[in-house]
Design a protein around this motif. Sequence first.
Motif, short mmCIF file in Angstrom:
data_model
loop_
_atom_site.label_atom_id
_atom_site.label_comp_id
_atom_site.label_asym_id
_atom_site.label_seq_id
_atom_site.Cartn_x
_atom_site.Cartn_y
_atom_site.Cartn_z
N GLY A 138 -16.03 47.15 49.74
CA GLY A 138 -16.00 46.48 51.04
C GLY A 138 -14.94 45.41 51.16
N LYS A 139 -14.09 45.33 50.16
CA LYS A 139 -13.02 44.33 50.15
C LYS A 139 -11.88 44.77 51.07
CE LYS A 139 -11.69 43.37 46.05
NZ LYS A 139 -11.01 43.19 44.77
N ILE A 140 -11.32 43.82 51.80
CA ILE A 140 -10.14 44.09 52.63
C ILE A 140 -8.95 44.25 51.69
CG2 ILE A 140 -8.62 43.14 54.40
CD1 ILE A 140 -11.06 41.63 55.51
N ASN A 141 -8.12 45.25 51.97
CA ASN A 141 -7.00 45.57 51.09
C ASN A 141 -5.83 44.61 51.34
OD1 ASN A 141 -4.89 46.72 49.61
ND2 ASN A 141 -5.67 48.77 49.92
N LEU A 142 -5.61 43.73 50.40
CA LEU A 142 -4.54 42.73 50.48
C LEU A 142 -3.16 43.36 50.61
CD1 LEU A 142 -3.66 39.74 50.17
CD2 LEU A 142 -3.65 40.12 47.71
N LYS A 143 -2.98 44.56 50.07
CA LYS A 143 -1.65 45.19 50.04
C LYS A 143 -1.27 45.88 51.35
CE LYS A 143 -1.67 45.82 45.09
NZ LYS A 143 -1.65 46.79 43.98
N TYR A 144 -2.22 46.03 52.27
CA TYR A 144 -1.88 46.65 53.55
C TYR A 144 -1.03 45.69 54.38
CZ TYR A 144 -5.27 50.52 53.03
OH TYR A 144 -5.95 51.64 52.63
N PRO A 145 -0.19 46.22 55.27
CA PRO A 145 0.70 45.38 56.09
C PRO A 145 -0.08 44.33 56.88
CG PRO A 145 1.26 47.68 56.35
CD PRO A 145 0.00 47.65 55.54
N GLY A 146 0.48 43.17 56.96
CA GLY A 146 -0.16 42.07 57.68
C GLY A 146 -1.10 41.28 56.81
N GLY A 147 -1.39 41.83 55.62
CA GLY A 147 -2.26 41.15 54.68
C GLY A 147 -3.64 40.88 55.25
N ILE A 148 -4.30 39.93 54.66
CA ILE A 148 -5.67 39.57 55.07
C ILE A 148 -5.72 39.06 56.51
CG2 ILE A 148 -7.65 38.06 54.58
CD1 ILE A 148 -7.25 40.31 52.50
N PRO A 149 -4.81 38.15 56.93
CA PRO A 149 -4.94 37.60 58.28
C PRO A 149 -4.93 38.66 59.40
CG PRO A 149 -3.39 36.30 57.00
CD PRO A 149 -3.72 37.51 56.19
#
Length: 181
Positions: A138-149
């Motif tokens: 369930g963790k948001i993927n930090l490596k995806y574009p735009g990051g966490i924000p």
Amino acid sequence: MSPNSKGRMLLNEKTFRDLGSGFVVVKKNNKFREKLFKKTDFPKIKTIPKYLNKSWGRGKFVMPSPLEVNALMKKVPKGKLTTINEIRKKLAKKYKTTTACPIVTGVFSWIVAGAAKEDIQDGKKNITPYWRTLKSDGKINLKYPGGIPFQKKKLINEKHKITKRGKNHFVENFENKLVKL
């Protein structure tokens, strides 16, 4: 591109190409979209090596194509979620294998996300909602574009609740919001 003193747009050679007819065509840097649509020899089905039997099981595994990963990620509607492992399960079922390669599936999900971000930047409307694909816990993927924000904003707009544990961000009760692919 930037305006000159007369208000005309100056052309950047990296961004534009003159066709010799007076017309200028945009030559965009869409490296992820190129990777997504590049002709590949995927999918591939291989035997799981013995050293991976403990974590992957015994039998065969599939290495999907990037377009297959894109198609599954694109199926996730607003308000719903999926995980990389759910995508892997669907691919394994499709190819009648024990599993789908977590590395290849993960890399291709990153390429899908990058291509979607390029689509957003190009003003396209029907994009792959990559922020709805989470890691298996369930963790948001930090490596995806735009990051966490960026992803956090998109997920909150879709009525998901985000919690922070340490440096990581998670979607609360994500298991209850998984879509059947």
